[in-house]
Design a protein around this motif. Structure first.
Motif, PDB file in Angstrom:
ATOM      1  N   ALA A  54      70.841  41.645  58.527  1.00 30.24           N
ATOM      2  CA  ALA A  54      69.770  41.456  57.549  1.00 30.24           C
ATOM      3  C   ALA A  54      70.224  40.521  56.429  1.00 30.24           C
ATOM      4  CB  ALA A  54      69.344  42.807  56.978  1.00 30.24           C
ATOM      5  N   GLU A  55      71.466  40.672  56.006  1.00 33.83           N
ATOM      6  CA  GLU A  55      71.996  39.796  54.958  1.00 33.83           C
ATOM      7  C   GLU A  55      72.093  38.355  55.447  1.00 33.83           C
ATOM      8  OE1 GLU A  55      75.668  41.628  53.922  1.00 33.83           O
ATOM      9  OE2 GLU A  55      74.737  43.257  52.767  1.00 33.83           O
ATOM     10  N   LYS A  56      72.537  38.172  56.684  1.00 37.34           N
ATOM     11  CA  LYS A  56      72.615  36.825  57.255  1.00 37.34           C
ATOM     12  C   LYS A  56      71.221  36.207  57.367  1.00 37.34           C
ATOM     13  CE  LYS A  56      77.092  36.518  58.184  1.00 37.34           C
ATOM     14  NZ  LYS A  56      77.960  35.468  57.597  1.00 37.34           N
ATOM     15  N   TYR A  57      70.263  37.019  57.777  1.00 37.34           N
ATOM     16  CA  TYR A  57      68.885  36.552  57.915  1.00 37.34           C
ATOM     17  C   TYR A  57      68.354  36.050  56.574  1.00 37.34           C
ATOM     18  CZ  TYR A  57      63.792  36.926  58.424  1.00 37.34           C
ATOM     19  OH  TYR A  57      62.439  36.683  58.409  1.00 37.34           O
ATOM     20  N   GLN A  58      68.594  36.836  55.526  1.00 33.57           N
ATOM     21  CA  GLN A  58      68.164  36.425  54.191  1.00 33.57           C
ATOM     22  C   GLN A  58      68.858  35.127  53.767  1.00 33.57           C
ATOM     23  OE1 GLN A  58      65.738  37.567  52.283  1.00 33.57           O
ATOM     24  NE2 GLN A  58      65.201  39.135  53.803  1.00 33.57           N
ATOM     25  N   ASP A  71      73.822  24.739  56.063  1.00 36.24           N
ATOM     26  CA  ASP A  71      74.126  26.153  55.816  1.00 36.24           C
ATOM     27  C   ASP A  71      73.279  27.051  56.713  1.00 36.24           C
ATOM     28  OD1 ASP A  71      75.908  25.353  53.896  1.00 36.24           O
ATOM     29  OD2 ASP A  71      74.596  25.803  52.188  1.00 36.24           O
ATOM     30  N   ALA A  72      72.020  26.678  56.873  1.00 34.80           N
ATOM     31  CA  ALA A  72      71.129  27.470  57.723  1.00 34.80           C
ATOM     32  C   ALA A  72      71.607  27.453  59.171  1.00 34.80           C
ATOM     33  CB  ALA A  72      69.700  26.938  57.632  1.00 34.80           C
ATOM     34  N   THR A  86      70.808  42.630  67.460  1.00 38.69           N
ATOM     35  CA  THR A  86      69.767  42.873  66.468  1.00 38.69           C
ATOM     36  C   THR A  86      68.669  41.824  66.628  1.00 38.69           C
ATOM     37  OG1 THR A  86      70.601  41.407  64.726  1.00 38.69           O
ATOM     38  CG2 THR A  86      71.634  43.580  64.932  1.00 38.69           C
ATOM     39  N   PRO A  87      67.473  42.089  66.069  1.00 39.18           N
ATOM     40  CA  PRO A  87      66.376  41.114  66.199  1.00 39.18           C
ATOM     41  C   PRO A  87      66.431  39.994  65.176  1.00 39.18           C
ATOM     42  CG  PRO A  87      65.606  43.055  65.034  1.00 39.18           C
ATOM     43  CD  PRO A  87      67.028  43.349  65.443  1.00 39.18           C
ATOM     44  N   ALA A  92      65.151  34.716  62.571  1.00 39.54           N
ATOM     45  CA  ALA A  92      65.634  33.544  61.839  1.00 39.54           C
ATOM     46  C   ALA A  92      65.243  32.260  62.568  1.00 39.54           C
ATOM     47  CB  ALA A  92      67.147  33.620  61.667  1.00 39.54           C
ATOM     48  N   SER A  93      65.279  32.295  63.891  1.00 39.77           N
ATOM     49  CA  SER A  93      64.861  31.125  64.674  1.00 39.77           C
ATOM     50  C   SER A  93      63.387  30.815  64.444  1.00 39.77           C
ATOM     51  CB  SER A  93      65.124  31.365  66.160  1.00 39.77           C
ATOM     52  OG  SER A  93      66.514  31.410  66.420  1.00 39.77           O
ATOM     53  N   LEU A  94      62.566  31.855  64.399  1.00 41.05           N
ATOM     54  CA  LEU A  94      61.138  31.640  64.128  1.00 41.05           C
ATOM     55  C   LEU A  94      60.928  31.056  62.732  1.00 41.05           C
ATOM     56  CD1 LEU A  94      59.274  34.753  65.607  1.00 41.05           C
ATOM     57  CD2 LEU A  94      59.184  32.378  66.397  1.00 41.05           C
TER      58      LEU A  94
END
Length: 216
Positions: A54-58, A71-72, A86-87, A92-94
């Motif tokens: 979740a932290e990486k996604y944010q 960075d992304a 995990t989803p 993140a790809s979307l």
């Protein structure tokens, strides 16, 4: 002879049972404790994975909002490598697809969606990605590719996008047929009837009346 054993006899029987079955009893306790410990450790592990993902996604979202694509890209790769169960990598790809579309990078968005479709294990997310890919391909003028992406799926969402693609391609009659198929599915399937009727009217078509049962 007494019908019931005396307390001494009961105690002696218990002692004999323990002596004969001590190894099995201890082994069962050990296995039980191991399973409980293992389950606790697994729950802690999955919780840490979810929090880390979740932290990486944010971080990906923040990087994209700041146009820091390097960075992304780096963080998205970490998500795929370290948190594949995990989803969040798919989500993140979307998010990255939306970033590319809004920036006019449709080819990049199409490639990212194709990769997502190939990699994800989530059937619902696969549907979302296919629908978005078809729209992106249509925006690129690749109408046949878009129709191929949609395939033969008859669900209302697919019929709706199929109608949009056919309309963009110039095949208004087929587009109207696809949209009428959406209406035939009924509002219980999440169909926005007024919008579909507007599309049919814009294409110069007519809304088909639902079939009625013959009167006796």
């Amino acid at each position: 002879m007494d019908e019931y054993l005396s307390e001494r006899q009961q105690v002696e029987q218990v002692k004999a049972w323990v002596k004969e079955n001590a190894a099995w009893a201890v082994g069962g306790l050990v296995i039980g404790f191991a399973l409980l410990f293992g389950m606790k450790q697994w729950n802690l592990y999955t919780a840490r994975q979810a929090q880390g993902a979740a932290e990486k996604y944010q971080s990906v979202l923040q990087a994209l909002s700041s146009n820091k694509t390097e960075d992304a890209d780096k963080t998205l790769k970490e998500l795929r490598d370290d948190y594949s169960r995990t989803p969040y990598a798919d989500l993140a790809s979307l998010a990255y697809v939306r970033f590319d579309v809004e920036g006019g990078r449709l080819e990049e968005a199409a490639k990212r969606l194709q990769g997502l479709i190939a990699a994800t294990r989530d059937p619902e997310l696969t549907v979302v990605a296919r629908l978005r890919l078809a729209r992106v391909q249509a925006s690129l003028g690749k109408y046949d590719d878009a129709l191929k992406t949609l395939g033969d799926a008859k669900e209302p969402a697919f019929q709706d996008v199929r109608g949009d693609v056919l309309f963009q391609k110039g095949d208004r009659a087929a587009a109207v047929d696809a949209w009428n198929a959406v209406l035939a599915a009924g509002e219980s399937r999440g169909v926005d009837r007024p919008i579909i009727e507007l599309k049919i009217g814009a294409a110069g078509g007519a809304v088909k009346s639902p079939a009625t049962s013959p009167q006796p």
